[in-house]
Design a protein around this motif. Structure first.
Motif, short mmCIF file in Angstrom:
data_model
loop_
_atom_site.label_atom_id
_atom_site.label_comp_id
_atom_site.label_asym_id
_atom_site.label_seq_id
_atom_site.Cartn_x
_atom_site.Cartn_y
_atom_site.Cartn_z
N ARG A 150 0.72 -1.08 0.01
CA ARG A 150 -0.52 0.02 0.00
C ARG A 150 1.06 1.27 0.16
N LEU A 151 1.97 1.01 0.71
CA LEU A 151 2.82 2.89 0.98
C LEU A 151 3.33 2.97 -0.25
N VAL A 152 4.21 1.58 -1.02
CA VAL A 152 4.86 1.29 -2.26
C VAL A 152 3.50 2.02 -3.57
N ARG A 153 2.18 2.14 -3.60
CA ARG A 153 1.84 1.97 -4.57
C ARG A 153 1.49 3.71 -4.29
N GLU A 154 1.12 4.45 -2.91
CA GLU A 154 0.60 5.71 -2.47
C GLU A 154 2.18 6.37 -3.28
N ILE A 155 3.07 6.41 -2.88
CA ILE A 155 4.38 6.53 -3.26
C ILE A 155 4.75 6.89 -5.12
N SER A 156 3.75 6.17 -4.99
CA SER A 156 4.51 5.28 -6.91
C SER A 156 3.36 7.01 -8.04
N LEU A 157 2.34 7.25 -7.02
CA LEU A 157 1.95 8.40 -7.63
C LEU A 157 2.49 10.11 -7.80
N MET A 158 3.45 10.08 -6.74
CA MET A 158 4.03 11.49 -6.09
C MET A 158 4.76 11.82 -6.78
N PRO A 159 5.31 12.77 -7.50
CA PRO A 159 6.09 13.27 -8.81
C PRO A 159 7.49 13.27 -8.09
N SER A 160 8.75 13.48 -8.89
CA SER A 160 9.96 13.40 -8.97
C SER A 160 10.82 12.70 -7.46
N ILE A 161 9.77 11.35 -7.43
CA ILE A 161 10.23 10.30 -6.24
C ILE A 161 10.10 9.01 -7.13
N GLN A 162 11.50 7.89 -6.55
CA GLN A 162 11.03 6.81 -7.45
C GLN A 162 11.87 6.16 -6.11
N VAL A 163 11.08 5.05 -6.58
CA VAL A 163 10.71 3.60 -5.69
C VAL A 163 11.52 3.05 -6.35
N GLU A 164 12.56 2.21 -5.86
CA GLU A 164 13.92 1.47 -6.51
C GLU A 164 13.18 0.00 -5.83
N GLY A 165 13.46 -0.37 -4.76
CA GLY A 165 12.94 -1.11 -4.21
C GLY A 165 12.73 -1.15 -2.32
N LEU A 166 13.02 -2.00 -2.06
CA LEU A 166 12.95 -2.12 -0.51
C LEU A 166 14.11 -2.43 0.72
N MET A 167 13.91 -1.79 1.81
CA MET A 167 14.99 -2.53 2.76
C MET A 167 14.91 -2.41 4.01
N THR A 168 15.61 -3.55 4.56
CA THR A 168 15.30 -3.50 6.37
C THR A 168 16.51 -3.57 6.99
N ILE A 169 16.00 -3.90 8.63
CA ILE A 169 17.34 -3.83 9.46
C ILE A 169 16.78 -5.10 9.75
N ALA A 170 17.75 -5.68 10.12
CA ALA A 170 17.54 -7.72 10.44
C ALA A 170 17.26 -7.21 12.44
N PRO A 171 17.10 -8.55 12.90
CA PRO A 171 17.31 -8.37 14.51
C PRO A 171 18.96 -8.48 14.39
N TYR A 172 19.27 -8.09 15.36
CA TYR A 172 20.83 -8.34 16.31
C TYR A 172 20.71 -10.06 16.82
N VAL A 173 21.30 -10.97 16.06
CA VAL A 173 21.43 -11.73 16.44
C VAL A 173 22.45 -12.38 16.64
N GLU A 174 23.44 -13.22 17.62
CA GLU A 174 24.51 -14.30 17.53
C GLU A 174 24.46 -14.86 16.00
N ASN A 175 23.86 -15.75 16.22
CA ASN A 175 24.07 -16.14 15.30
C ASN A 175 23.00 -16.40 13.92
N PRO A 176 24.13 -15.31 12.77
CA PRO A 176 23.47 -14.65 11.76
C PRO A 176 22.29 -15.76 11.24
N GLU A 177 22.30 -16.87 11.33
CA GLU A 177 22.43 -17.99 10.18
C GLU A 177 20.24 -17.52 10.78
#
Length: 240
Positions: A150-177
């Motif tokens: 929904r957020l991506v769709r709403e941003i896509s209608l705005m001028p002079s802004i381009q959605v290139e993809g997604l980002m996340t910050i994963a939890p801090y964990v001892e085992n990366p798996e």
């Protein structure tokens, strides 16, 4: 100064190690190393350390704070691509909208509206990622997985802004798996959104993985990894 010099001496070796690790992870995932961009997270680091990383090939740098990005932008070579990876306040957007190569941390309509407004004023296209709190952590910024499209769709209608993809910050964990499930989840979310063929939306960038887990992130589809400690060593925050 002595500490900075000691850290600088190891930066070249650190970069080589990280790049080797990325190549190995790409090989395991069956993709070319050129498909992954290494972002050197230089927040709180002094200019000599950034210059050392630059000398050894880094051209993408990530900053958490607007003022720090601006200061370094003015003093570092102009072929550097600056990534705004920290939480961005709306009243600071005007300072970086024409300086940030990519804003990773767009997590609300109001922030996107401000970016669009300032980009129109400065006659630039602002390239952004939608930040998703894929693990649902209460302490993290980011839109929920369910609200991301929904957020991506709403941003896509705005001028002079381009959605290139997604980002996340994963939890801090001892085992990366442990974080593999979250990286796989973000990749699937990006695939699902890409299939919708939304105008003015690319899903070519997947920014995920940090010093502790970037190899797992690459295996699960990351196109950008954000590595700070793995290049520059431990951060030392200024006391106020």
């Amino acid at each position: 100064m002595e500490e900075t010099m000691q850290n600088s001496n190891g930066i070249a070796e650190n970069i080589k190690q990280v790049e080797d690790n990325i190549r190995s992870a790409c090989k395991r995932a069956g993709k070319a190393p050129g498909e992954v961009t290494l972002i050197a997270v230089s927040k709180t680091k002094p200019l000599p350390m950034l210059e050392e990383a630059y000398r050894h090939g880094c051209r993408h740098f990530g900053e958490n704070k607007v003022q720090e990005l601006i200061d370094k932008y003015e003093r570092m070579p102009k072929d550097i691509k600056w990534h705004m990876i920290g939480h961005l306040q709306r009243n600071k957007v005007k300072y970086i909208v024409d300086k940030a190569y990519l804003i990773h941390s767009v997590d609300s309509i109001r922030l996107a509206e401000e970016i669009s407004k300032e980009a129109v004023k400065k006659n630039v296209i602002s390239h952004i990622l939608v930040e998703v709190n894929i693990a649902g952590e209460e302490t993290k910024f980011g839109t929920s997985k369910d609200d991301a499209e929904r957020l991506v769709r709403e941003i896509s209608l705005m001028p002079s802004i381009q959605v290139e993809g997604l980002m996340t910050i994963a939890p801090y964990v001892e085992n990366p798996e442990t974080n593999r499930q979250y990286f796989a989840g973000l990749r699937q979310l990006s695939v699902d959104i890409k299939r919708k063929n939304i105008d003015n939306v690319n899903m070519n960038v997947l920014s995920m993985g940090m010093t502790g887990d970037y190899e797992i992130a690459v295996e699960e589809g990351a196109s950008c990894v954000r590595v700070g400690t793995g290049i520059f060593g431990e951060r030392h925050y200024k006391t106020v």
